[in-house]
Design an enzyme around this catalytic site. Structure first.
Site, short mmCIF file in Angstrom:
data_model
loop_
_atom_site.label_atom_id
_atom_site.label_comp_id
_atom_site.label_asym_id
_atom_site.label_seq_id
_atom_site.Cartn_x
_atom_site.Cartn_y
_atom_site.Cartn_z
N ARG A 58 0.80 -1.24 0.00
CA ARG A 58 0.00 0.00 0.00
C ARG A 58 0.83 1.28 0.00
O ARG A 58 0.27 2.35 -0.11
CB ARG A 58 -0.96 -0.02 1.19
CG ARG A 58 -1.83 -1.26 1.17
CD ARG A 58 -3.04 -1.20 2.07
NE ARG A 58 -3.78 -2.43 1.89
CZ ARG A 58 -3.60 -3.54 2.61
NH1 ARG A 58 -2.74 -3.56 3.60
NH2 ARG A 58 -4.31 -4.63 2.35
N GLY A 102 -3.79 -12.37 10.13
CA GLY A 102 -4.89 -12.70 11.05
C GLY A 102 -5.68 -13.94 10.65
O GLY A 102 -6.42 -14.48 11.46
N TRP A 141 -2.68 -4.57 10.19
CA TRP A 141 -2.25 -4.49 8.79
C TRP A 141 -2.64 -3.22 8.04
O TRP A 141 -2.68 -3.23 6.81
CB TRP A 141 -2.72 -5.74 8.03
CG TRP A 141 -4.18 -6.06 8.12
CD1 TRP A 141 -4.78 -6.79 9.11
CD2 TRP A 141 -5.21 -5.72 7.19
NE1 TRP A 141 -6.13 -6.92 8.85
CE2 TRP A 141 -6.43 -6.28 7.67
CE3 TRP A 141 -5.25 -5.02 5.98
CZ2 TRP A 141 -7.64 -6.13 7.01
CZ3 TRP A 141 -6.47 -4.88 5.32
CH2 TRP A 141 -7.63 -5.45 5.84
N ASN A 155 -9.13 -8.88 13.34
CA ASN A 155 -10.03 -9.86 13.93
C ASN A 155 -9.28 -10.87 14.80
O ASN A 155 -8.12 -11.18 14.54
CB ASN A 155 -10.75 -10.63 12.82
CG ASN A 155 -9.78 -11.38 11.92
OD1 ASN A 155 -9.17 -10.78 11.04
ND2 ASN A 155 -9.60 -12.67 12.14
N ASP A 187 -15.28 -11.49 11.51
CA ASP A 187 -14.10 -10.98 10.79
C ASP A 187 -14.19 -9.49 10.53
O ASP A 187 -13.84 -9.01 9.45
CB ASP A 187 -13.91 -11.75 9.47
CG ASP A 187 -12.56 -11.46 8.81
OD1 ASP A 187 -11.69 -10.89 9.50
OD2 ASP A 187 -12.41 -11.76 7.62
#
Lengths: 544, 268
Positions: free
Chosen positions: A141, A202, A251, A269, A312
């Site tokens: 990103r 996760g 993240w 999560n 989630d």
């Protein structure tokens, strides 16, 4: 760790040369000057640059440029396009420093291009092992920058330092073992002389953390576990040994308040995602906003949005910081539209819950109590046969950046009114394998659901206006001093709305999904607006 | 050559030789095209692994998800089991489709292949109808061909049915014919557009986004409208298809279903 230390301290101490003169002639001055910590703290004062993932440390994703505004945005035209050589949909938000743009690419690469033409200076390709464990695409990103050095996360859970002028690797630090399911996708955040960075994984039964590394050496300065160990009373919020594989990844990039010396970071999560039977308890500090001391990493406070999450719904959103007057008193606020479909305003000094209201369709909670804790609706848990719940797994929103405009004092979020059938399965943990305990499926074709950009008043949580997106959107948002809101859609439209009214002012079809946020910068006195669509980075400016 | 490099090469060669001696040759995917892992238990194991490793992108029932395509109606890029195995094992280069966990054995990957194939198999059933009669009904009394194409012949206002037998089972086909409004894909909704002058254009919803609409009218004309240039528009989610199944006798309906179910890709 491979370490090729350079004299970063010398560079930081060098006399800063701020952004080039806006009226300078192309080619008359050299591009790029070292980015000191002072420049990062005062990034809003040099809107010609976009110095970090969210633009500024308060992560408002707001550009102070106003050359493009709500009366001339219709004259935007394409200036250049940069084709990423990988087919993966891009999630990059480029960084621009004094006319040089840094673009990250899948799987873990970065290029430096001329911000005026899109033509390349250099490329760094990170060597990756062939046994990566990643859940959701080969994403990267963006980068962080300090001095002459870029910092980038890589899919093999490394943090690398790259020379911003040449693309040479300076150091390469392993933050965790990728074979156990750890990976890294988010842009790091510079805090003073440190590089603060989170972790992904996760869905693989990892134990999450937020780390800080010395920018010059790559040595780890501190680690804040997002699941407390057995020596901490909050460890009791995990049944048995479930904390060891409880996920709570970190993240997406956080924010920083220099006055409070607090780093704000969201957590993901708990794992396994959809089977909470094996981890009864609140599962602290999953799905939470964490406030960490910027020097020591010690946790000053936390706020858990979704205790014992079984859908989630990561609290992996960029925390937006702003100061506003509430009930006659100036408050230091944090604004957060959560994947669980509730919008929150918190006091960022203390973590006190101030405001909370749904901003997208939700059926899982009857509301929030006076402390912001959700009051669960009955019969909304995943089952072996499947149970329909809103929001869907992707949430009322997700990781893509929201934005805030200090001019309108509104918070802008990409909202999604959807649903999923949630399933629960028994699953054993095997290191390196996915550990999710179920899954999901849409009950209807996706065309039955849609997104909307919603402008929220952070004082009340009320939705001031909305702009519906057909079919839907997974794009982030940028606001500007020209009173514009820029965003995109899954079918490749890039558009601008009036930040005050929500009226649509301009759009163009870029052909493939926009799955990241736009950003803006200025070169030679000309404002540019950049966004990635599919695997192409497009840059627009006003017609000459 | 530096001693260290020489030692590295020697050690690598020794290790490689050792592996050749001690490790049984793994069967190549191509050699296992007709693989052995097709029992009901294998398929169930494959389903379990799929749900765990693949379901997040492709949906827990392989019906498609946020990142991965639907795998229950054929595959986009492969036509053999070996090709499918290869993609699951190694992924698709330069794309988001990564290979399955290295910890998964080849055997378990074959089970995933078997599971996916089970979702794409059309059951071998004895249907009461006569497909040849059904073909005549399709073009004749049923009036299906005025809207639907089969192998390039027929109308455009309905789905191309050239391979409908691969994606719809006989019960689903019966339901489609008798209750066409029950499950209408958004592509086959109708958009009714009122222009600024008050005139109306109505047609099948070929495409719609935030800003525009594209439709095909009853005369098979294509239209494109910017949403901000029309007075209003309305989505009609009912099917444009008549309940043909209700106008046929029971045996005619069986014949038509037998014909439709026979429509598959021709074996090469």
């Amino acid at each position: 760790m491979q370490r090729l230390t350079i004299g970063l301290a010398l560079l930081i101490a060098a006399v800063p040369v701020h952004g080039q003169e806006s009226e300078s002639t192309p080619g008359s001055t050299p591009l790029f000057s070292p980015v000191t910590w002072e420049r990062l703290v005062n990034a809003a004062d040099e809107p010609e640059n976009w110095l970090m993932y969210s633009g500024t440390l308060d992560s408002q994703h707001y550009s102070g440029l106003d050359q493009v505004h709500n009366r001339n945005v219709g004259e935007l035209e394409l200036k250049w396009a940069y084709q990423i050589p990988q087919l993966d949909r891009s999630e990059t938000v480029p960084v621009v420093v004094d006319g040089v743009m840094f673009i990250t690419e899948a799987p873990s690469n970065v290029v430096a291009v001329d911000a005026e033409t899109g033509l390349q200076y250099w490329r760094y390709n990170h060597e990756l092992p062939d046994d990566l464990r990643i859940c959701c695409g080969r994403n990267n990103r963006g980068v962080a920058i300090l001095g002459d050095t870029l910092y980038m996360s890589t899919l093999d859970a490394h943090l690398v330092a790259i020379d911003a002028r040449s693309g040479n690797l300076l150091w390469n630090a392993e933050t965790a073992d990728h074979r156990a399911g750890y990976s890294k996708t988010a842009a790091p955040l510079i805090v003073k002389d440190q590089v603060v960075t989170g972790i992904a994984g996760g869905e693989f039964g990892i134990r999450g953390f937020v780390d800080s590394y010395d920018a010059a050496s790559g040595d780890r300065a501190w680690r804040a576990w997002t699941i407390p160990g057995p020596d901490h009373p909050d460890n009791q919020t995990w049944a048995g040994d479930s904390w060891r594989t409880g996920g709570s990844a970190s993240w997406i990039t956080g924010s920083y308040d220099p006055d409070l010396d607090l780093v704000y970071w969201g957590t993901g999560n708990p794992g396994p995602d959809w089977n909470g039977d094996v981890r009864l308890g609140d599962n602290l500090y999953s799905d939470s906003a964490l406030a960490l001391n910027g020097t020591t990493g010690n946790m000053e406070w936390y706020f858990q949005f979704t205790p014992w999450d079984v859908h989630d719904w990561d609290a992996i959103q960029v925390p937006i910081l702003a100061d506003l007057e509430i009930d006659g008193e100036m408050r230091k606020l944090m604004m957060w539209a959560n994947r669980n479909a509730f919008y929150y305003t918190l006091d960022r000094e203390t973590g006190e819950f101030l405001v909370g209201k749904p901003f997208a369709k939700q059926t899982w909670a009857e509301g929030l109590d006076s402390n912001g804790r959700p009051i669960r609706a009955p019969n909304k848990l995943p089952t072996p046969e499947g149970n329909i719940v809103s929001p869907p797994v992707g949430g009322g929103t997700n990781w893509f950046s929201p934005a805030y405009s200090p001019r309108t004092e509104l918070f802008y979020v990409q909202a999604y009114d959807g649903e999923d059938i949630f399933y629960k399965r028994d699953e054993d943990y095997v290191e390196g394998d996915q550990f999710t305990g179920g899954g999901s499926q849409r009950p209807l074709p996706i065309e039955n659901y849609q997104s909307a950009i919603r402008a929220i008043d952070p004082r009340t949580g009320d939705i001031r206006w909305e702009y519906e997106i057909q079919p839907r959107s997974t794009a982030g948002i940028m606001t500007t001093a020209g009173d514009l809101v820029f965003s995109g859609s899954v079918d490749g439209f890039f558009y601008a709305l009036d930040a005050v009214s929500g009226e649509e002012l301009w759009h163009i079809n870029l052909g493939r999904r926009i799955h990241t946020a736009p950003m803006s910068y200025s070169v030679n006195g000309k404002q540019h607006v950049t966004v990635a669509a599919g695997n192409v980075v497009y840059t627009f400016a006003l017609n000459e | 050559m530096p001693m260290r490099s020489l030692w590295t090469i020697t050690a690598t060669a020794l290790l490689a030789s050792l592996c050749l001696i001690t490790t049984p040759a793994a069967p190549r995917a191509q050699e296992l095209n007709a693989h052995e892992f097709t029992t009901p238990l294998d398929i169930r194991m494959g389903e379990r692994l799929f749900q765990q490793q693949c379901g997040r992108c492709h949906g827990i029932d392989a019906g498609g998800g946020e990142l991965g395509p639907d795998l229950t109606s054929g595959y986009r890029t492969v036509s053999t089991d070996a090709g499918l195995f290869d993609i699951i094992r190694n992924g698709l280069p330069n794309s988001q489709m990564i290979g399955i966990s290295r910890a998964s054995t080849d055997q378990s990957v074959w089970m995933v292949v078997s599971y996916l194939n089970s979702l794409n198999e059309t059951p071998d059933v004895n249907l009461p109808g006569n497909a040849t009669n059904g073909e005549q009904l399709f073009a004749g009394k049923g009036n299906c061909s005025s809207c639907h194409m089969v192998n390039g012949q027929g109308g455009r206002r309905g789905q191309d049915l050239s391979r409908v037998g691969e994606r719809r089972d006989p019960d689903e086909l019966r339901s489609d014919l008798q209750n066409p409004d029950e499950e209408v894909p958004p592509r086959w909704w109708t958009l009714r557009v009122t222009r600024q002058d008050g005139s109306v254009v109505q047609g099948l919803r070929m495409g719609e986004d935030t800003f525009s609409m594209r439709i095909m009218d009853a005369d098979e004309n294509l239209w494109s409208f910017a949403k901000d240039s029309v007075q209003s528009y309305e989505r009609i989610t009912a099917s444009t298809m008549p309940a043909t199944g209700r106008t046929l006798t029971s045996s005619e309906l069986d014949d038509l279903i037998a014909y439709l179910y026979s429509l598959r890709r021709e074996e090469s």
